[in-house]
Write a protein that holds these residues in place. Sequence first.
Motif, PDB file in Angstrom:
ATOM      1  N   VAL A 129       0.690   9.045  -6.053  1.00 43.51           N
ATOM      2  CA  VAL A 129       0.705  10.464  -5.698  1.00 43.51           C
ATOM      3  C   VAL A 129       1.883  11.168  -6.366  1.00 43.51           C
ATOM      4  CG1 VAL A 129       0.966  12.098  -3.790  1.00 43.51           C
ATOM      5  CG2 VAL A 129      -0.519  10.103  -3.522  1.00 43.51           C
TER       6      VAL A 129
ATOM      7  N   ALA B  12       0.645   3.711  -3.233  1.00 41.80           N
ATOM      8  CA  ALA B  12       0.100   5.034  -2.922  1.00 41.80           C
ATOM      9  C   ALA B  12       1.145   6.110  -3.179  1.00 41.80           C
ATOM     10  CB  ALA B  12      -0.376   5.086  -1.475  1.00 41.80           C
ATOM     11  N   THR B  13       2.392   5.844  -2.800  1.00 42.57           N
ATOM     12  CA  THR B  13       3.463   6.822  -3.001  1.00 42.57           C
ATOM     13  C   THR B  13       3.723   7.047  -4.485  1.00 42.57           C
ATOM     14  OG1 THR B  13       4.517   6.173  -0.917  1.00 42.57           O
ATOM     15  CG2 THR B  13       5.864   7.380  -2.500  1.00 42.57           C
TER      16      THR B  13
ATOM     17  N   GLY C 233       0.812  -1.207   0.000  1.00 42.33           N
ATOM     18  CA  GLY C 233       0.000   0.000   0.000  1.00 42.33           C
ATOM     19  C   GLY C 233       0.846   1.259   0.000  1.00 42.33           C
TER      20      GLY C 233
END
Length: 268
Positions: A238, A234-235, A230
């Motif tokens: 973004v 997610a990193t 995750g």
Amino acid sequence: MSERIPIDATHTARDSTGAALIVRPISTDDVYDALRQGWGDFQNAPVYGLVFGAIFALGGIAIAAWAYERGLSYLMYPAIIGFAMIGPFAAVGLYEVSRLKERGERPSWGAIARTLVAQGGAELAWMAFVTLFVFMAWMYAAQMLVAIFFGLRAFSTLTGFLGLVVTTPEGWLFLIVGNLLGAAALFAVFSLTVISVPLLLDREVDFVTAMITSLRAVAASPAPMLIWAGIVFATLFVAALPFFLGLLVAVPVLSFATWRLYRKIVAA
């Protein structure tokens, strides 16, 4: 393909030297510790990190430009998701930086290039093929989902497509199904590559054994590995939003952290 790895009586996989591939469970604290160490490693080798981060960012820009040029702007979102699948291979050079530093050697572009050339024709190439196959299958699945939920409508702009997605019931269902399938594909690739790619660089094993070892690592620590997956996705997502520029830092930090996590999982 290299020689098959021997299996002992207890079915423990071994590398070409006969050393067992021992997988150790990790905790959530190990994940965060690896991330902190990855940030520190990036600060100690910023030039190498920024160069490989730039290569990865340029790849994302190229995919987005290709989709836009061909009038397939609606595929940019699934392309960004799928682009994360090839992240482990963009990190090979950074894994080599970490490995050289561990051995007390000074990293150099020549040493990194020699490793990339040597691994490019070996088992790592088979791993790349598997990942590329999953990436292409995901892109075809994304196109099929668009056809199923929106029929033969033409989307001239990305804004028009997004407007349809967020304002219609079929658009909401498309988001739910698409994101679930994308998450499943990403986690499958993550499970196969999170340990296997650094393992192939570090030890002499075949790519099948490397993938099995990676799956064993995920099975041994499901919650921490799910948290790490995750964090990674997610990193990257973004970081890709501001014209992929965030990848300049995100890719090297995550790559160095992945190597640190590999060292915690696979006994030397």
